[in-house]
Scaffold this motif. Structure first.
Motif, PDB file in Angstrom:
ATOM      1  N   UNK A 193       0.814  -1.210   0.000  1.00  0.00           N
ATOM      2  CA  UNK A 193       0.000   0.000   0.000  1.00  0.00           C
ATOM      3  C   UNK A 193       0.848   1.260   0.000  1.00  0.00           C
ATOM      4  N   UNK A 194       0.188   2.343  -0.347  1.00  0.00           N
ATOM      5  CA  UNK A 194       0.749   3.673  -0.187  1.00  0.00           C
ATOM      6  C   UNK A 194      -0.184   4.427   0.755  1.00  0.00           C
ATOM      7  N   UNK A 195       0.389   4.918   1.835  1.00  0.00           N
ATOM      8  CA  UNK A 195      -0.344   5.706   2.811  1.00  0.00           C
ATOM      9  C   UNK A 195       0.126   7.147   2.694  1.00  0.00           C
ATOM     10  N   UNK A 196      -0.814   8.090   2.803  1.00  0.00           N
ATOM     11  CA  UNK A 196      -0.426   9.487   2.725  1.00  0.00           C
ATOM     12  C   UNK A 196      -1.302  10.361   3.589  1.00  0.00           C
ATOM     13  N   UNK A 197      -0.765  11.535   3.893  1.00  0.00           N
ATOM     14  CA  UNK A 197      -1.568  12.553   4.564  1.00  0.00           C
ATOM     15  C   UNK A 197      -1.086  13.914   4.088  1.00  0.00           C
ATOM     16  N   UNK A 198      -2.010  14.843   4.043  1.00  0.00           N
ATOM     17  CA  UNK A 198      -1.700  16.168   3.533  1.00  0.00           C
ATOM     18  C   UNK A 198      -2.068  16.274   2.064  1.00  0.00           C
ATOM     19  N   UNK A 199      -1.964  17.470   1.561  1.00  0.00           N
ATOM     20  CA  UNK A 199      -2.385  17.753   0.188  1.00  0.00           C
ATOM     21  C   UNK A 199      -1.212  17.756  -0.782  1.00  0.00           C
ATOM     22  N   UNK A 253       4.021  10.783   2.393  1.00  0.00           N
ATOM     23  CA  UNK A 253       3.532   9.548   1.761  1.00  0.00           C
ATOM     24  C   UNK A 253       4.591   8.471   1.956  1.00  0.00           C
ATOM     25  N   UNK A 254       4.125   7.296   2.359  1.00  0.00           N
ATOM     26  CA  UNK A 254       5.010   6.171   2.591  1.00  0.00           C
ATOM     27  C   UNK A 254       4.427   4.921   1.958  1.00  0.00           C
ATOM     28  N   UNK A 255       5.304   4.061   1.494  1.00  0.00           N
ATOM     29  CA  UNK A 255       4.842   2.784   0.943  1.00  0.00           C
ATOM     30  C   UNK A 255       5.148   1.677   1.944  1.00  0.00           C
ATOM     31  N   UNK A 256       4.260   0.716   1.975  1.00  0.00           N
ATOM     32  CA  UNK A 256       4.382  -0.438   2.856  1.00  0.00           C
ATOM     33  C   UNK A 256       4.257  -1.679   1.991  1.00  0.00           C
ATOM     34  N   UNK A 314       8.718 -16.749   7.524  1.00  0.00           N
ATOM     35  CA  UNK A 314       9.330 -15.440   7.699  1.00  0.00           C
ATOM     36  C   UNK A 314       8.463 -14.378   7.031  1.00  0.00           C
ATOM     37  N   UNK A 315       8.292 -13.265   7.734  1.00  0.00           N
ATOM     38  CA  UNK A 315       7.537 -12.131   7.217  1.00  0.00           C
ATOM     39  C   UNK A 315       8.505 -10.967   7.028  1.00  0.00           C
ATOM     40  N   UNK A 316       8.447 -10.346   5.858  1.00  0.00           N
ATOM     41  CA  UNK A 316       9.296  -9.198   5.550  1.00  0.00           C
ATOM     42  C   UNK A 316       8.427  -7.953   5.462  1.00  0.00           C
ATOM     43  N   UNK A 317       8.830  -6.911   6.178  1.00  0.00           N
ATOM     44  CA  UNK A 317       8.157  -5.624   6.107  1.00  0.00           C
ATOM     45  C   UNK A 317       9.135  -4.613   5.518  1.00  0.00           C
ATOM     46  N   UNK A 318       8.747  -4.000   4.420  1.00  0.00           N
ATOM     47  CA  UNK A 318       9.538  -2.917   3.840  1.00  0.00           C
ATOM     48  C   UNK A 318       8.715  -1.642   3.933  1.00  0.00           C
ATOM     49  N   UNK A 319       9.286  -0.661   4.607  1.00  0.00           N
ATOM     50  CA  UNK A 319       8.639   0.632   4.803  1.00  0.00           C
ATOM     51  C   UNK A 319       9.530   1.681   4.150  1.00  0.00           C
ATOM     52  N   UNK A 320       8.970   2.463   3.227  1.00  0.00           N
ATOM     53  CA  UNK A 320       9.800   3.391   2.455  1.00  0.00           C
ATOM     54  C   UNK A 320       9.114   4.739   2.269  1.00  0.00           C
ATOM     55  N   UNK A 321       9.934   5.759   2.107  1.00  0.00           N
ATOM     56  CA  UNK A 321       9.421   7.084   1.766  1.00  0.00           C
ATOM     57  C   UNK A 321       8.899   7.014   0.333  1.00  0.00           C
ATOM     58  N   UNK A 322       7.660   7.410   0.155  1.00  0.00           N
ATOM     59  CA  UNK A 322       7.107   7.458  -1.200  1.00  0.00           C
ATOM     60  C   UNK A 322       7.359   8.817  -1.823  1.00  0.00           C
ATOM     61  N   UNK A 323       7.432   9.814  -0.984  1.00  0.00           N
ATOM     62  CA  UNK A 323       7.812  11.166  -1.387  1.00  0.00           C
ATOM     63  C   UNK A 323       8.938  11.601  -0.473  1.00  0.00           C
ATOM     64  N   UNK A 324       9.904  12.262  -0.992  1.00  0.00           N
ATOM     65  CA  UNK A 324      11.077  12.600  -0.191  1.00  0.00           C
ATOM     66  C   UNK A 324      11.062  14.030   0.336  1.00  0.00           C
ATOM     67  N   UNK A 325      10.062  14.839  -0.056  1.00  0.00           N
ATOM     68  CA  UNK A 325       9.941  16.195   0.445  1.00  0.00           C
ATOM     69  C   UNK A 325      10.666  17.245  -0.362  1.00  0.00           C
ATOM     70  N   UNK A 326      11.208  16.863  -1.517  1.00  0.00           N
ATOM     71  CA  UNK A 326      11.991  17.804  -2.325  1.00  0.00           C
ATOM     72  C   UNK A 326      11.189  19.026  -2.759  1.00  0.00           C
ATOM     73  N   UNK A 327       9.895  18.860  -2.986  1.00  0.00           N
ATOM     74  CA  UNK A 327       9.056  19.977  -3.422  1.00  0.00           C
ATOM     75  C   UNK A 327       9.050  21.078  -2.359  1.00  0.00           C
ATOM     76  N   UNK A 328       9.159  20.696  -1.097  1.00  0.00           N
ATOM     77  CA  UNK A 328       9.154  21.656   0.006  1.00  0.00           C
ATOM     78  C   UNK A 328      10.529  22.214   0.323  1.00  0.00           C
ATOM     79  N   UNK A 329      11.514  21.916  -0.508  1.00  0.00           N
ATOM     80  CA  UNK A 329      12.863  22.421  -0.267  1.00  0.00           C
ATOM     81  C   UNK A 329      13.506  21.757   0.941  1.00  0.00           C
TER      82      UNK A 329
END
Length: 127
Positions: free
Chosen positions: A52-58, A73-76, A84-99
């Motif tokens: 999934x991709x989870x996000x908050x904000x506009x 926004x983060x991807x899961x 064995x269960x593998x969980x990968x949690x990653x930044x979906x957006x890195x914030x570059x637009x906000x400087x």
């Protein structure tokens, strides 16, 4: 990307973390992640609990107002292989637009969630 090894069962990079769970019930982890992110104000924007991709904000607000409008926004991804269960949690957006401020905001939020996941991982793998 910097790869850091944290114990045997978890590793993380600057923008992505992977946790390895043994003896984790396959239905508990997706529910934990979903509940955690919903409580933190996120919405499931795409996919299902295990991918999934989870996000908050506009997205639009972030594009026009930069760091003055928070957007995270983060991807899961949760995969199961044998016992064995593998969980990968990653930044979906890195914030570059906000400087620089936007990047720092995303990093702080990411680290906050990773801290919770590390505690959950430690609790469930040492029982």
């Amino acid at each position: 990307m910097i790869l850091l090894q944290v114990g045997i069962n978890q590793c993380y990079r600057e923008h992505m973390s992977t946790f390895v769970f043994q003896n984790e019930l396959s239905n508990e982890l997706p529910v934990f992640i979903y509940t955690l992110l919903i409580k933190k104000g996120y919405k499931l924007e795409k996919g299902e609990k295990v991918r999934a991709i989870y996000g908050k904000g506009s997205k639009i607000g972030r594009a026009f107002l930069g760091a003055f409008s928070k957007r995270f926004a983060f991807s899961v991804e949760i995969t199961f292989k044998n016992d064995i269960t593998y969980l990968t949690f990653a930044k979906h957006g890195k914030g570059y637009v906000g400087g620089a401020i936007g990047v720092a905001q995303v990093k702080k939020e990411y680290n906050s969630i990773i801290s919770i996941l590390k505690n959950y991982h430690a609790k469930t793998t040492h029982e």
